[in-house]
Design an enzyme around this catalytic site. Structure first.
Site, PDB file in Angstrom:
ATOM      1  N   GLN A   1       3.262   9.898   0.764  1.00 37.26           N
ATOM      2  CA  GLN A   1       4.520   9.171   0.984  1.00 37.26           C
ATOM      3  C   GLN A   1       5.519   9.411  -0.149  1.00 37.26           C
ATOM      4  O   GLN A   1       6.713   9.154   0.008  1.00 37.26           O
ATOM      5  CB  GLN A   1       4.259   7.663   1.134  1.00 37.26           C
ATOM      6  CG  GLN A   1       3.535   7.319   2.424  1.00 37.26           C
ATOM      7  CD  GLN A   1       3.282   5.824   2.524  1.00 37.26           C
ATOM      8  OE1 GLN A   1       2.311   5.328   1.993  1.00 37.26           O
ATOM      9  NE2 GLN A   1       4.172   5.105   3.179  1.00 37.26           N
TER      10      GLN A   1
ATOM     11  N   GLY B   1       0.835  -1.196   0.000  1.00 43.89           N
ATOM     12  CA  GLY B   1       0.000   0.000   0.000  1.00 43.89           C
ATOM     13  C   GLY B   1       0.868   1.242   0.000  1.00 43.89           C
ATOM     14  O   GLY B   1       2.010   1.213   0.470  1.00 43.89           O
TER      15      GLY B   1
ATOM     16  N   HIS C   1      -4.930   2.149   7.444  1.00 39.54           N
ATOM     17  CA  HIS C   1      -3.534   2.590   7.567  1.00 39.54           C
ATOM     18  C   HIS C   1      -3.244   3.670   6.522  1.00 39.54           C
ATOM     19  O   HIS C   1      -2.648   4.705   6.833  1.00 39.54           O
ATOM     20  CB  HIS C   1      -2.613   1.371   7.376  1.00 39.54           C
ATOM     21  CG  HIS C   1      -1.148   1.672   7.333  1.00 39.54           C
ATOM     22  ND1 HIS C   1      -0.257   1.161   8.254  1.00 39.54           N
ATOM     23  CD2 HIS C   1      -0.402   2.435   6.481  1.00 39.54           C
ATOM     24  CE1 HIS C   1       0.972   1.604   7.956  1.00 39.54           C
ATOM     25  NE2 HIS C   1       0.902   2.372   6.885  1.00 39.54           N
ATOM     26  N   GLU C   2      -3.681   3.436   5.274  1.00 42.24           N
ATOM     27  CA  GLU C   2      -3.397   4.395   4.199  1.00 42.24           C
ATOM     28  C   GLU C   2      -4.192   5.691   4.373  1.00 42.24           C
ATOM     29  O   GLU C   2      -3.676   6.780   4.120  1.00 42.24           O
ATOM     30  CB  GLU C   2      -3.677   3.774   2.824  1.00 42.24           C
ATOM     31  CG  GLU C   2      -2.832   2.549   2.480  1.00 42.24           C
ATOM     32  CD  GLU C   2      -1.335   2.768   2.608  1.00 42.24           C
ATOM     33  OE1 GLU C   2      -0.880   3.913   2.479  1.00 42.24           O
ATOM     34  OE2 GLU C   2      -0.623   1.788   2.866  1.00 42.24           O
TER      35      GLU C   2
ATOM     36  N   HIS D   1      -2.539   8.042   6.616  1.00 39.03           N
ATOM     37  CA  HIS D   1      -1.477   8.845   5.978  1.00 39.03           C
ATOM     38  C   HIS D   1      -2.041  10.166   5.455  1.00 39.03           C
ATOM     39  O   HIS D   1      -1.375  11.197   5.504  1.00 39.03           O
ATOM     40  CB  HIS D   1      -0.846   8.088   4.804  1.00 39.03           C
ATOM     41  CG  HIS D   1       0.222   7.115   5.197  1.00 39.03           C
ATOM     42  ND1 HIS D   1       1.378   7.485   5.833  1.00 39.03           N
ATOM     43  CD2 HIS D   1       0.314   5.772   5.023  1.00 39.03           C
ATOM     44  CE1 HIS D   1       2.138   6.416   6.041  1.00 39.03           C
ATOM     45  NE2 HIS D   1       1.508   5.355   5.559  1.00 39.03           N
TER      46      HIS D   1
ATOM     47  N   CYS E   1       5.451  -0.092   7.545  1.00 37.85           N
ATOM     48  CA  CYS E   1       5.125   1.027   6.669  1.00 37.85           C
ATOM     49  C   CYS E   1       6.368   1.381   5.864  1.00 37.85           C
ATOM     50  O   CYS E   1       7.466   1.423   6.420  1.00 37.85           O
ATOM     51  CB  CYS E   1       4.690   2.217   7.520  1.00 37.85           C
ATOM     52  SG  CYS E   1       4.320   3.695   6.566  1.00 37.85           S
ATOM     53  N   LEU E   2       6.192   1.634   4.583  1.00 39.27           N
ATOM     54  CA  LEU E   2       7.343   1.987   3.743  1.00 39.27           C
ATOM     55  C   LEU E   2       7.999   3.283   4.221  1.00 39.27           C
ATOM     56  O   LEU E   2       9.170   3.520   3.943  1.00 39.27           O
ATOM     57  CB  LEU E   2       6.913   2.119   2.272  1.00 39.27           C
ATOM     58  CG  LEU E   2       6.468   0.807   1.609  1.00 39.27           C
ATOM     59  CD1 LEU E   2       5.930   1.079   0.204  1.00 39.27           C
ATOM     60  CD2 LEU E   2       7.613  -0.191   1.551  1.00 39.27           C
TER      61      LEU E   2
HETATM   62 ZN    ZN Z   1       2.265   3.435   5.679  1.00 36.67          ZN
END
Ligand code: ZN
Length: 185
Positions: free
Chosen positions: A51, A46, A147-148, A151, A105-106
């Site tokens: 991000q 995701g 989660h997304e 962000h 998370c990236l």
């Molecule tokens: Zn994330």
């Protein structure tokens, strides 16, 4: 398509609230294509636009392509890709039951923690073609969507941890970044 740089914590942009998109046009589709390419290359399941430094309410997901229970050959992975794009995603209802997943998370590389979130959520959004869609997500997909969407509000999963645990993670990531800076010529 092009790979974009993924921002990592600590970075002020990750704490920005993303703005609603007025409509889906070619530029936005290009952004979504880039985001998917960046997500697959990372690799991750995701990614939110913020991000990659774009404060727009856009997220991409593909929760199946790295499923290790199935074949792992590259060719098979390509066949199994099932990208999902969400523009202006909005959760209009949530379950009162929680489920717990170990999240990463990236933008918080190498860190994982168990996070409890509602196990179902009803999400409304525009798809890749700008068509209004809605459905009830369950299980891992429900967790990923939440989660997304976090962000887009400038929230990271580490914000749900204790102050001490969170500050330890941020400290570690800051140190990692400083070490990286030192080898830039
Ligand atoms: Zn994330």
């Amino acid at each position: 398509m092009a790979l974009r740089e993924i921002l990592t914590e600590p970075n002020k942009l990750l704490r920005e609230k993303s703005l609603a998109v007025e409509g889906v046009d070619e530029d936005l589709q290009k952004l979504m294509n880039d985001m998917l390419e960046t997500m697959y290359a990372a690799p991750g399941i995701g990614l939110a636009a913020i991000q990659v430094g774009v404060p727009k309410r856009v997220i991409v997901l593909d929760i199946r392509w790295r499923d290790k229970s199935e074949s792992t050959s590259d060719e098979k992975q390509v066949e199994r890709k099932n990208p999902m794009c969400f523009v202006n995603p909005e959760i209009i209802a949530k379950s009162t039951n929680n489920s717990i997943y170990e999240e990463g998370c990236l933008s918080v590389p190498g860190q994982f923690a168990e996070i409890a979130r509602p196990d179902k959520c009803h999400v409304k959004y525009l798809d890749y073609y700008g068509q209004p869609k809605e459905f009830v997500a369950e299980g891992m997909l429900a967790t990923c969507i939440q989660h997304e969407i976090d962000h887009l509000e400038g929230i990271l999963f580490i914000d749900y941890l204790s102050k001490l645990k969170k500050s330890m993670i941020v400290k570690k990531l800051t140190k990692q970044k400083e070490q990286l800076d030192r080898i830039v010529i």
